[in-house]
Enzyme design. Structure first.
Site, PDB file in Angstrom:
ATOM      1  N   ASP A   1      21.254  31.142  26.179  1.00  0.00           N
ATOM      2  CA  ASP A   1      20.810  30.719  24.853  1.00  0.00           C
ATOM      3  C   ASP A   1      19.848  31.751  24.264  1.00  0.00           C
ATOM      4  OD1 ASP A   1      22.262  28.381  24.916  1.00  0.00           O
ATOM      5  OD2 ASP A   1      20.541  27.052  25.208  1.00  0.00           O
TER       6      ASP A   1
ATOM      7  N   ARG B  69      28.142  33.449  21.291  1.00  0.00           N
ATOM      8  CA  ARG B  69      27.970  32.303  20.378  1.00  0.00           C
ATOM      9  C   ARG B  69      27.107  32.737  19.197  1.00  0.00           C
ATOM     10  NH1 ARG B  69      24.318  28.150  22.836  1.00  0.00           N
ATOM     11  NH2 ARG B  69      26.060  27.778  24.240  1.00  0.00           N
TER      12      ARG B  69
HETATM   13  C1  LIG Z   1      26.566  24.702  20.204  1.00  0.00           C
HETATM   14  C2  LIG Z   1      25.264  25.116  19.612  1.00  0.00           C
HETATM   15  C3  LIG Z   1      24.389  25.874  20.355  1.00  0.00           C
HETATM   16  C4  LIG Z   1      23.191  26.333  19.796  1.00  0.00           C
HETATM   17  N1  LIG Z   1      22.415  27.203  20.485  1.00  0.00           N
HETATM   18  C5  LIG Z   1      21.326  27.743  19.883  1.00  0.00           C
HETATM   19  C6  LIG Z   1      20.580  28.781  20.485  1.00  0.00           C
HETATM   20  O1  LIG Z   1      20.864  29.231  21.591  1.00  0.00           O
HETATM   21  N2  LIG Z   1      19.509  29.287  19.812  1.00  0.00           N
HETATM   22  C7  LIG Z   1      19.155  28.832  18.571  1.00  0.00           C
HETATM   23  O2  LIG Z   1      18.193  29.358  17.994  1.00  0.00           O
HETATM   24  N3  LIG Z   1      19.841  27.825  17.988  1.00  0.00           N
HETATM   25  C8  LIG Z   1      20.903  27.282  18.591  1.00  0.00           C
HETATM   26  N4  LIG Z   1      21.608  26.284  17.957  1.00  0.00           N
HETATM   27  C9  LIG Z   1      21.054  25.630  16.752  1.00  0.00           C
HETATM   28  C10 LIG Z   1      21.403  26.372  15.486  1.00  0.00           C
HETATM   29  O3  LIG Z   1      20.653  27.558  15.411  1.00  0.00           O
HETATM   30  C11 LIG Z   1      21.111  25.521  14.239  1.00  0.00           C
HETATM   31  O4  LIG Z   1      19.747  25.206  14.186  1.00  0.00           O
HETATM   32  C12 LIG Z   1      21.884  24.225  14.154  1.00  0.00           C
HETATM   33  O5  LIG Z   1      23.202  24.388  14.610  1.00  0.00           O
HETATM   34  C13 LIG Z   1      21.972  23.718  12.698  1.00  0.00           C
HETATM   35  O6  LIG Z   1      22.673  24.637  11.917  1.00  0.00           O
HETATM   36  P1  LIG Z   1      24.160  24.384  11.361  1.00  0.00           P
HETATM   37  O7  LIG Z   1      24.903  25.666  11.517  1.00  0.00           O
HETATM   38  O8  LIG Z   1      24.753  23.219  12.001  1.00  0.00           O
HETATM   39  O9  LIG Z   1      23.971  24.240   9.802  1.00  0.00           O
HETATM   40  P2  LIG Z   1      23.056  23.292   8.916  1.00  0.00           P
HETATM   41  O10 LIG Z   1      23.180  23.823   7.542  1.00  0.00           O
HETATM   42  O11 LIG Z   1      21.696  23.137   9.492  1.00  0.00           O
HETATM   43  O12 LIG Z   1      23.789  21.920   9.025  1.00  0.00           O
HETATM   44  C14 LIG Z   1      25.070  21.655   8.470  1.00  0.00           C
HETATM   45  C15 LIG Z   1      25.309  20.148   8.557  1.00  0.00           C
HETATM   46  O13 LIG Z   1      25.382  19.758   9.938  1.00  0.00           O
HETATM   47  C16 LIG Z   1      24.707  18.530  10.152  1.00  0.00           C
HETATM   48  N5  LIG Z   1      23.525  18.763  11.018  1.00  0.00           N
HETATM   49  C17 LIG Z   1      23.026  19.967  11.399  1.00  0.00           C
HETATM   50  N6  LIG Z   1      21.961  19.799  12.218  1.00  0.00           N
HETATM   51  C18 LIG Z   1      21.796  18.474  12.351  1.00  0.00           C
HETATM   52  C19 LIG Z   1      20.881  17.659  13.070  1.00  0.00           C
HETATM   53  N7  LIG Z   1      19.922  18.175  13.833  1.00  0.00           N
HETATM   54  N8  LIG Z   1      21.002  16.315  12.977  1.00  0.00           N
HETATM   55  C20 LIG Z   1      21.973  15.758  12.230  1.00  0.00           C
HETATM   56  N9  LIG Z   1      22.879  16.471  11.519  1.00  0.00           N
HETATM   57  C21 LIG Z   1      22.793  17.796  11.580  1.00  0.00           C
HETATM   58  C22 LIG Z   1      24.292  18.033   8.799  1.00  0.00           C
HETATM   59  O14 LIG Z   1      25.353  17.228   8.311  1.00  0.00           O
HETATM   60  C23 LIG Z   1      24.162  19.309   7.996  1.00  0.00           C
HETATM   61  O15 LIG Z   1      24.321  19.111   6.619  1.00  0.00           O
HETATM   62  C24 LIG Z   1      22.842  25.882  18.487  1.00  0.00           C
HETATM   63  C25 LIG Z   1      23.709  25.094  17.758  1.00  0.00           C
HETATM   64  C26 LIG Z   1      24.921  24.729  18.273  1.00  0.00           C
HETATM   65  C27 LIG Z   1      25.849  23.904  17.435  1.00  0.00           C
END
Ligand SMILES: Cc1cc2nc3c(=O)[nH]c(=O)nc-3n(C[C@H](O)[C@H](O)[C@H](O)COP(=O)(O)OP(=O)(O)OC[C@H]3O[C@@H](n4cnc5c(N)ncnc54)[C@H](O)[C@@H]3O)c2cc1C
Length: 308
Positions: A134, A184
């Site tokens: 991560d 990722r």
């Molecule tokens: C598989 C995976 C692994 C990850 N690993 C890391 C990592 O190693 N390091 C790191 O910094 N970040 C990591 N993240 C988190 C990432 O950086 C984002 O903070 C997170 O995915 C929210 O961004 P989004 O792309 O979903 O878009 P956003 O614009 O934040 O969300 C799009 C839509 O998704 C839904 N959504 C998103 N987040 C949430 C929530 N918390 N609760 C409810 N609904 C939500 C909502 O409907 C929102 O409108 C990971 C995320 C995923 C999916």
């Protein structure tokens, strides 16, 4: 506005104690955390994979302060791998690790984290699966990428994570894509200063698309970590243009978020992996989920009031 405040609170011990003891916390945490023990998470793995989805398992924990805790983190993953052995899922169940939990921030932490993560990667390979490193805050990334490169010498399938909000990431993506790595791509979940990261959501999304293009056109295996419907559509289009087949990239989403979308994409023939976190040290992980969506905070506060 609320996101940065919650992210700041995610590093506060006082808030950790308050949130952990609050009535109603367990119920809300349960939406994002699949269980507290390996015995509780294994049935979730069985059920998720039976539905045609894949998993990446995260034993929650980070920012540990002693070498004993770092060894305990390694042992928790080794115990998980022992349990996965019997399920025979191969790469359908892989693992995600945070190097800070393996001692990266301690004295001599780079070597310590590498020494602790290597047996986990070896044990994962022995049951036909792999590990993804991560991405944590930007100060940890040079060490993470160096450990990733070192592990890939023996275990080329070891993956890593890059964050679209960081200015450095396009260059990292080019290097990793050229070396044929599993990568990722996520937007980024930490509180980062304007000197190193985009602060504006639209800028982050644009950077995400640029990086996605680099990964899709490169030689590696892109893993799209996002719940954003626009980015999912862009991914599908870029993969088509790059001539990638459905098994030449995968989507990844978090346990408890947009579950219908997990099933929809899998039904379309995509590889969909659910990032499934479990364990007792859930505070940092949970607070980042609250910061991503302020409505989660509202739900959390409401549940505390109702319980009182
Ligand atoms: C598989 C995976 C692994 C990850 N690993 C890391 C990592 O190693 N390091 C790191 O910094 N970040 C990591 N993240 C988190 C990432 O950086 C984002 O903070 C997170 O995915 C929210 O961004 P989004 O792309 O979903 O878009 P956003 O614009 O934040 O969300 C799009 C839509 O998704 C839904 N959504 C998103 N987040 C949430 C929530 N918390 N609760 C409810 N609904 C939500 C909502 O409907 C929102 O409108 C990971 C995320 C995923 C999916």
């Amino acid at each position: 506005m609320l996101g940065p405040v919650i992210l700041a609170a995610s590093r506060s011990d006082k808030m950790r104690r308050f949130v952990s003891a609050a009535p109603g916390t367990k119920q809300v945490v349960g939406r994002f955390i699949a269980g507290e023990t390996v015995e509780q998470v294994i049935p979730v793995v069985r059920e998720t994979t039976a539905r045609g989805l894949e998993v990446t398992l995260d034993v929650v924990g980070e920012d540990i302060t002693t070498r004993e805790q770092a060894s305990a983190a390694r042992d928790a993953y080794l115990e998980l791998i022992e349990h996965l052995k019997g399920l025979d899922l191969g790469t359908r169940a892989e693992m995600s690790v945070k190097l800070s939990m393996f001692g990266q921030a301690l004295d001599g932490g780079h070597e310590l984290a590498l020494a602790n993560v290597r047996p986990v990667v070896e044990a994962a390979a022995a049951i036909g699966t792999t590990v993804t490193l991560d991405a944590e805050d930007h100060t940890t990334l040079d060490s993470m990428f160096a450990i990733h490169e070192e592990l890939r010498k023996d275990f080329p399938q070891t993956g890593c994570v890059i964050q679209a909000y960081l200015f450095r990431t396009e260059e990292d993506a080019r290097r990793l894509a050229a070396s044929g790595s599993r990568v990722r791509i996520v937007k980024g979940a930490y509180k980062e200063p304007a000197s190193v990261a985009y602060q504006d959501k639209a800028e982050i999304d644009k950077a995400y698309v640029r990086i996605l293009k680099i990964l899709m056109e490169g030689d590696g295996y892109p893993m799209i970590g996002s719940h954003d419907p626009r980015l999912i559509a862009v991914t599908q289009e870029l993969a088509r243009r790059a001539g990638r087949k459905l098994d030449e990239y995968e989507f990844q989403m978090l346990y408890g978020i947009r579950g219908d979308e997990h099933v929809r994409l899998a039904a379309e023939g995509h590889r969909m992996r659910v990032y499934t976190a479990y364990g007792t040290d859930w505070y940092g992980y949970f607070m980042r989920r609250l910061a991503e969506k302020p409505a989660n905070l509202l739900f959390f506060v409401r549940s505390m009031i109702t319980k009182n």
